[in-house]
Design an enzyme around this catalytic site. Structure first.
Site, PDB file in Angstrom:
ATOM      1  CD  GLN A   1      -0.364   3.732   9.101  1.00 38.91           C
ATOM      2  OE1 GLN A   1      -0.440   4.692   9.866  1.00 38.91           O
ATOM      3  NE2 GLN A   1      -0.395   3.894   7.784  1.00 38.91           N
TER       4      GLN A   1
ATOM      5  CB  SER B   1       7.478   4.190   5.670  1.00 38.32           C
ATOM      6  OG  SER B   1       7.725   4.851   4.452  1.00 38.32           O
TER       7      SER B   1
ATOM      8  CB  CYS C   1      -0.957   1.059  -1.299  1.00 41.07           C
ATOM      9  SG  CYS C   1       0.499   1.767  -0.512  1.00 41.07           S
TER      10      CYS C   1
ATOM     11  CG  ASN D   1      -3.050  -0.047   6.339  1.00 40.61           C
ATOM     12  OD1 ASN D   1      -2.872  -1.228   6.667  1.00 40.61           O
ATOM     13  ND2 ASN D   1      -3.557   0.290   5.170  1.00 40.61           N
TER      14      ASN D   1
ATOM     15  CG  HIS E   1       5.486   8.522   3.732  1.00 40.69           C
ATOM     16  ND1 HIS E   1       4.140   8.623   3.468  1.00 40.69           N
ATOM     17  CD2 HIS E   1       5.830   7.248   3.450  1.00 40.69           C
ATOM     18  CE1 HIS E   1       3.690   7.449   3.038  1.00 40.69           C
ATOM     19  NE2 HIS E   1       4.703   6.604   3.021  1.00 40.69           N
TER      20      HIS E   1
END
Length: 380
Positions: free
Chosen positions: A178, A198, A322, A150, A200
């Protein structure tokens, strides 16, 4: 402000939002309610989304577990597989540059008795399958290696690593958060046992994701109550979110090749513009095996703590979203051998579907001007 932080999150695509909206008010039923039309409509919408995700990744609809996001998917994969094999004390192999969702979950399992081997990447961020092979033990039960990092965008040789695992009857999990929607991923060859993603990160909503788990994989559910998702993940399904994830997967499937070419060109334009105008800059990570939208650049002789704040016209980052609240240098770049000083003074630029040529040109000029000013202040 120019948004160049697409690896942190993406805006919801307008077509995704349009697909979701009816399921907040008009078709608001619970997908588990099978006695009336409201429940049937919700269940049909979930089934369609399952098909859309399955088509993107080359899997069966029955192999998809909808979750709240990649972090939950990772937890379910690693904890669930360990518990199902009744071996919380077994051996796990992962990489020092994995996302915290994987690293913290491995730390949790280690506290329960698991033995975890953390492989150190080479200076370009890549690991070698031979490193994984050398770490294998008779009690190795699980290997987890992400598709693409990421922070640097570096793409790992997961097919070769997954083959090592399969040859020895070891489960292989990959965090593809990613990579899904940016790289062609097809799991039909059966090498990958579990894959986390994920919504989003691919122009879908936040709060929804999926774990792809092949038919032969046994998982112990991590939350109980209702035995939804074939008993693998209990909880009322987030129908609007799942519809959005499905539509986002469909759009990525349709646009993958053209968007890859476009983003590669924009990334190279940004990268070459910065490197040619700003001395003392280096791209962190392998520049051949990486995502089409990502570049991570370090700036020597700059106060790293002030660099991002000073780039006031750009939304970028110096690490994972994060961990952005911490003041520590990037653990990913540190694992690749960068000094604290250079790790602090590194910026991840990640582009996306709505990035334009003009934005890239403005970003190059803004970075050039800002770094020049900061170096004068740093020298003084």
């Amino acid at each position: 402000m120019t948004y160049l932080d697409y690896n942190a999150t993406t805006p919801v695509d307008p077509a995704v939002l349009d697909a979701m909206l009816p399921y907040f008010r008009e078709h608001f039923g619970n997908a588990a309610s099978r006695t009336h039309v409201y429940g049937w409509q919700a269940a049909d919408a979930v089934a369609q989304a399952r098909d859309q995700v399955a088509r993107l990744l080359g899997v069966s609809e029955k192999e998809i577990v909808f979750t709240s996001g990649a972090t939950e998917s990772v937890n379910l994969a690693l904890k669930g597989a360990s518990e199902a094999r009744r071996s919380a004390s077994g051996h796990i192999i992962t990489v020092e540059t994995e996302h915290k969702a994987v690293l913290d979950t491995c730390d949790h399992l280690a506290r329960l008795g698991a033995d975890v081997t953390y492989i150190t990447p080479h200076a370009d961020g890549l690991i070698d399958p031979a490193q994984v092979e050398a770490a294998l033990r008779p009690d190795t039960l699980l290997i987890s290696v992400m598709v693409a990092n990421n922070e640097t965008g570096v793409i790992q040789p997961i097919d070769a690593i997954a083959q090592l695992a399969q040859d020895r009857g070891i489960l292989f999990h990959t965090d593809a958060t990613q990579a899904v929607g940016k790289l062609p991923l097809n799991l039909s060859d059966g090498l990958i046992d579990m894959l986390s993603l994920s919504g989003h990160k691919l122009y879908g909503p936040k709060g929804v994701g999926a774990l792809i788990t092949r038919k032969h994989v046994k998982l112990t559910a991590q939350q109980d109550g209702g035995r939804h998702e074939r008993g693998r993940r209990s909880g009322t399904l987030n129908v609007p979110g799942i519809v959005g994830l499905g539509k986002a997967a469909e759009l990525c499937h349709q646009q993958l090749m053209t968007e890859t070419i476009r983003l590669c060109a924009l990334r190279d334009r940004l990268e070459q513009g910065i490197l040619s105008h700003v001395r003392g800059t280096v791209v962190n990570g392998n520049t051949t095996h990486r995502l089409p939208n990502t570049t991570n650049i370090s700036f020597a002789n700059v106060d790293g703590e002030h660099l991002l704040d000073s780039l006031s016209e750009l939304a970028a980052s110096n690490g994972s979203a994060c961990t952005s609240a911490t003041t520590e240098p990037s653990y990913v770049l540190k694992a690749m051998g960068l000094s604290d000083e250079l790790a602090y003074a590194s910026v991840r630029f990640s582009l996306g579907r709505f990035t334009t040529d003009d934005e890239i040109d403005r970003a190059v000029q803004h970075v050039t001007d800002t770094v020049a000013r900061l170096r004068v202040e740093f020298a003084g």
